[in-house]
Design an enzyme around this catalytic site. Structure first.
Site, short mmCIF file in Angstrom:
data_model
loop_
_atom_site.label_atom_id
_atom_site.label_comp_id
_atom_site.label_asym_id
_atom_site.label_seq_id
_atom_site.Cartn_x
_atom_site.Cartn_y
_atom_site.Cartn_z
N CYS A 106 0.81 -1.22 0.00
CA CYS A 106 0.00 0.00 0.00
C CYS A 106 0.85 1.28 0.00
O CYS A 106 1.43 1.61 -1.01
CB CYS A 106 -0.98 -0.05 1.16
N ARG A 140 -12.37 6.28 -1.64
CA ARG A 140 -11.40 5.24 -1.33
C ARG A 140 -11.83 3.92 -1.95
O ARG A 140 -13.02 3.68 -2.17
CB ARG A 140 -11.28 5.07 0.19
N HIS A 202 -3.60 -5.70 2.20
CA HIS A 202 -3.42 -5.96 3.62
C HIS A 202 -4.05 -7.31 3.91
O HIS A 202 -4.43 -8.04 3.01
CB HIS A 202 -4.11 -4.87 4.44
#
Ligand code: GLN
Length: 252
Positions: A106, A140, A202
């Site tokens: 990320c 997002r 993640h």
């Protein structure tokens, strides 16, 4: 291999492997510290001795490195590490070119690229190890992900405002089967150049995908010792969780 007549005795280590975790304080969001823990545990289970170096901004570079990991963070965390990253830019580019394995998630993935332009318009220069450029957005990209990659089917979780575009000829890490990936539109996720992998996933990604962890370890261990001599590791629980996520997302 262990000798049954030596049951109970301490078996000799097959070698010492140095893991470097870049910026665990600033860049380790959503459990990405779990990647370092997974690598260290798996090294032990395979009979090797892990040494973990936490690298903080301003600290001297660790004396040895066989595998580098870095995690996600807020835009503000990226701002806090960018000067130190610039200090070590030449060294990191040389290590990448030499084949050192790296897994950058990320925010650190974005900083290994050419640049990250935040939603507010700040331009954070990257290392240019991966030919990707990232631009922050108001919306997002959040949710569970399934990828097809050369290392197999990978599961994880993404949460980023940055939308990443691959340069021409830049290999992605994988193809999105569920989720948004680099930008929600071209079907790619992450980037890979040589042994450097950048990804938005993640989860943390390595405990959920033991094959990826061992892929990175094999490269690191061969560099350190000349050979990879793994043990059988019981990954039943990881495989069950992995398969459950794939089934629930791809049949939805
Ligand atoms: N700040 C970056 C973004 O939102 C990185 C996010 C993260 O590392 N989770 O795109």
């Amino acid at each position: 291999m262990s000798d049954p007549s030596q049951a109970g005795a301490v078996t000799a280590s097959k070698g010492t492997i140095h893991l470097v975790h870049l910026y665990p304080r600033e860049m380790s969001i959503y459990g990405d510290l779990g990647n370092t823990r997974a690598l260290a545990s798996r090294l032990r289970w395979h009979g090797y001795t892990p040494v973990v170096h936490d690298h903080h901004p301003g600290a001297p570079w660790p004396h040895e490195a066989h595998l580098l990991v870095g995690g996600g963070g807020q835009d503000s965390g990226q701002l806090r590490v960018q000067d130190d990253l610039a200090t070590h830019a030449d060294r990191l580019r040389a290590l990448a070119a030499d084949g050192l394995p790296m897994l950058m998630i990320c925010g650190m993935y974005q900083l290994l690229g050419r640049a990250f332009i935040t939603a507010e318009g700040h331009r954070l220069p990257g290392l240019g190890i991966l030919d990707v450029t990232t631009t922050g957005n108001a919306t997002r990209m959040i949710g569970p992900v399934v990828l097809q990659t050369p290392v197999g089917e990978i599961v994880g979780y993404e949460n980023h405002s940055g939308s990443t575009v691959l340069g021409e000829g830049q290999e992605p890490f994988g193809q999105v089967r569920h989720g948004q990936g680099n930008n929600g539109s071209d079907g790619t996720e992450g980037a890979r150049t040589g042994n450097v992998i950048g990804s938005y996933l993640h989860g943390p990604i390595l405990p959920a995908n033991p094959a990826l962890a061992d892929h990175l370890l094999e490269i690191a261990v061969v560099r350190a010792t000349g050979a990879w001599d793994p043990e059988d590791v019981d990954d039943t629980i990881a495989h069950q969780a992995h398969d459950r996520q794939v089934r629930s997302l791809l049949s939805a």
